[in-house]
Write an enzyme that holds these catalytic residues in place. Structure first.
Site, mmCIF file in Angstrom:
data_model
loop_
_atom_site.group_PDB
_atom_site.id
_atom_site.type_symbol
_atom_site.label_atom_id
_atom_site.label_comp_id
_atom_site.label_asym_id
_atom_site.label_seq_id
_atom_site.Cartn_x
_atom_site.Cartn_y
_atom_site.Cartn_z
ATOM 1 N N HIS A 133 0.863 -1.190 0.000
ATOM 2 C CA HIS A 133 0.000 0.000 0.000
ATOM 3 C C HIS A 133 0.899 1.240 0.000
ATOM 4 C CE1 HIS A 133 -2.761 2.963 1.882
ATOM 5 N NE2 HIS A 133 -3.737 2.194 1.463
ATOM 6 N N ASP A 210 3.079 -4.892 7.605
ATOM 7 C CA ASP A 210 1.862 -4.081 7.561
ATOM 8 C C ASP A 210 0.673 -5.041 7.647
ATOM 9 O OD1 ASP A 210 -0.353 -2.659 6.854
ATOM 10 O OD2 ASP A 210 0.491 -1.752 5.045
ATOM 11 N N GLN A 213 -4.567 -5.317 6.613
ATOM 12 C CA GLN A 213 -5.598 -6.185 6.033
ATOM 13 C C GLN A 213 -5.585 -7.578 6.654
ATOM 14 O OE1 GLN A 213 -7.848 -5.021 4.162
ATOM 15 N NE2 GLN A 213 -6.978 -3.166 3.269
ATOM 16 N N CYS A 375 -4.801 2.735 -3.677
ATOM 17 C CA CYS A 375 -3.545 3.200 -3.053
ATOM 18 C C CYS A 375 -2.436 2.174 -3.284
ATOM 19 C CB CYS A 375 -3.699 3.465 -1.563
ATOM 20 S SG CYS A 375 -4.841 4.777 -1.178
HETATM 21 N N1 PMP Z 1 -1.741 -0.637 4.652
HETATM 22 C C1 PMP Z 1 -2.663 -1.339 3.986
HETATM 23 C C2 PMP Z 1 -2.316 -2.708 3.470
HETATM 24 C C3 PMP Z 1 -3.941 -0.800 3.797
HETATM 25 O O1 PMP Z 1 -4.861 -1.503 3.132
HETATM 26 C C4 PMP Z 1 -4.225 0.478 4.314
HETATM 27 C C5 PMP Z 1 -5.585 1.121 4.124
HETATM 28 N N2 PMP Z 1 -6.164 0.953 2.898
HETATM 29 C C6 PMP Z 1 -3.228 1.159 5.013
HETATM 30 C C7 PMP Z 1 -1.993 0.569 5.157
HETATM 31 C C8 PMP Z 1 -3.462 2.506 5.600
HETATM 32 O O2 PMP Z 1 -4.397 2.405 6.623
HETATM 33 P P1 PMP Z 1 -5.077 3.707 7.255
HETATM 34 O O3 PMP Z 1 -5.637 4.468 6.094
HETATM 35 O O4 PMP Z 1 -6.124 3.165 8.142
HETATM 36 O O5 PMP Z 1 -4.033 4.457 7.959
#
Ligand code: PMP
Length: 417
Positions: A133, A210, A213, A375
């Site tokens: 992401h 991370d 998910q 993203c």
């Molecule tokens: N990492 C991953 C794999 C995500 O899917 C997301 C959110 N789409 C994020 C980080 C960022 O999370 P947040 O917007 O809740 O800070």
């Protein structure tokens, strides 16, 4: 195998899964309508128990976490710290290894700012991937350049898969930090983290996972993953917005310079000398915390545990295979990525139809999915895809909802042809 484990297999799961289906949907107030919610990877809906926990903070007048001695402040502090312990337990960590912040993105930025300062120098490398992401790419890119270091993105293959060999081949003497998604937000691919952790550690690099998910679908044990830091947030795991978690070993959290200064993170402040910092994790938690969000997250974790007992998570994993199978059976759909193991998420492209048009068409039929690049632009660029749709499942997802999706996609194809 223990009896408890045996009870979690085979027919027991199927039976509980059926029973779970009947009740799961009714626990979510937003599902009182005909909504088919297939966007958990963006944010999950919240069960009533989470709403109750959030509103209890205001109805009980809980204020002043870590700050007061009156009854409500003491109760707020006790409940906040009990929630921290619950969060820690849910990922196999100790409470003092859990930093509570405002989101996964913030947790990743705490790590990138801190570890860049302590670990990165000219010529060093941060190894991430095209499956990451933006939060786990850009946060490192912004700081690496300041220290003369580079962020290397391990490419995905033609099938959109991040091959373990490709990651291992890029870990070398210059690698100081490896930062990868435990579950990819585009394909639901599950990373086999341990071999990567071992390879990183052989080079004295740290592994950041991370888990944004992963937390709602997998049973997480940071010890078994052997990672040095693990991050996730509440709003993709049936909790409220505005809560993020950074789990790190005492050594890593102590190494990390705090990203923000403020109240609670200091032991003493002087007019003519630097501040004396509080111990970890407090030194990373500047400012008044989001009590309602954190108590809501604790309720979400309790919900997840009960959903797991009802078989709803196993059901969700089984449904992932049905989702992929159903999408692949549609000749006009191109499923993106073919990971060996995926949980809850499938992205796909539909020929010439713009993803926003497609998502709007589905929304008019009360089916909520995510259009765009999620993203994760490097992933889609590698596959030569302009935009895509993402379907992501929840504990309350059902086969009948997937059938509605598949038939709506057929109508969509006819409409735009
Ligand atoms: N990492 C991953 C794999 C995500 O899917 C997301 C959110 N789409 C994020 C980080 C960022 O999370 P947040 O917007 O809740 O800070």
């Amino acid at each position: 195998m223990s009896n408890e484990h045996a009870a979690d297999t085979g027919e027991a799961i199927v039976a509980r899964s059926r029973a779970g289906l009947a009740c799961e949907r009714s626990l979510f107030p937003a599902l009182a309508s005909q909504l088919v919610y297939l966007d958990a990877a963006a944010s999950t809906l919240v069960p009533q128990s989470v709403l109750d926990a959030v509103s209890s903070v205001y109805t009980e007048g809980l204020t002043g976490v870590h700050r007061g001695v009156h009854a409500r402040a003491s109760s707020a502090t006790l409940k906040f710290e009990a929630a921290r312990s619950q969060i820690a337990y849910a990922c196999g960590a100790r409470a003092d290894e859990v930093v509570i912040g405002r989101g996964t993105t913030e947790s990743l930025n705490m790590l990138s700012h801190g570890l860049a300062a302590t670990r990165l120098g000219p010529g060093d490398e941060v190894l991430a991937s095209e499956l990451d992401h933006h939060a786990n790419i850009v946060s490192w890119q912004l700081v690496a350049a300041k220290y003369g270091a580079r962020v290397i993105l391990t490419p995905v293959d033609a099938d959109g898969v991040l091959a373990q060999d490709a990651v291992l081949a890029r870990i070398n003497d210059r690698t100081k930090i490896v930062a990868l998604p435990h579950v990819a937000n585009t394909t639901g691919a599950v990373l086999d983290a341990r071999p990567i952790a071992k390879a990183a550690h052989r080079k004295r690099a740290v592994l950041v996972l991370d888990g944004a998910q992963a937390f709602r679908t997998l049973e997480i044990s940071v010890r078994e993953l052997e990672c040095d830091a693990y991050v996730f947030g509440a709003h993709k795991a049936y909790g409220p917005n505005g809560v993020g978690v950074l789990v790190g070993s005492d050594a890593l959290l102590s190494e990390l310079p705090p990203m923000q200064g403020g109240g609670h993170m200091v032991h003493a402040v002087h007019s003519h000398a630097p501040p004396e910092l509080a111990k970890v994790p407090a030194c990373h938690e500047a400012g008044t915390p989001n009590l309602e969000g954190v108590l809501g997250f604790a309720a979400a974790i309790a919900y997840l545990a009960s959903a797991r007992r009802r078989g709803a998570l196993a059901h969700e994993r089984n449904l992932t295979a049905e989702l992929e199978r159903g999408l692949r059976s549609l000749p006009f759909v191109r499923v993106l990525g073919a990971p060996a193991q995926r949980v809850g998420i499938v992205s796909f492209a539909i020929g010439a139809v713009h993803a926003h048009d497609a998502a709007t068409f589905l929304d008019e039929r009360c089916i909520a999915v995510r259009p765009g690049l999620m993203c994760a632009q490097p992933f889609f660029e590698r596959l030569g895809v302009r935009d895509a749709l993402r379907v992501s499942l929840s504990t309350h997802s059902q086969q009948t909802e997937l059938d509605r999706l598949f038939s709506a996609l057929v109508s969509l194809h006819e409409f735009f042809s």
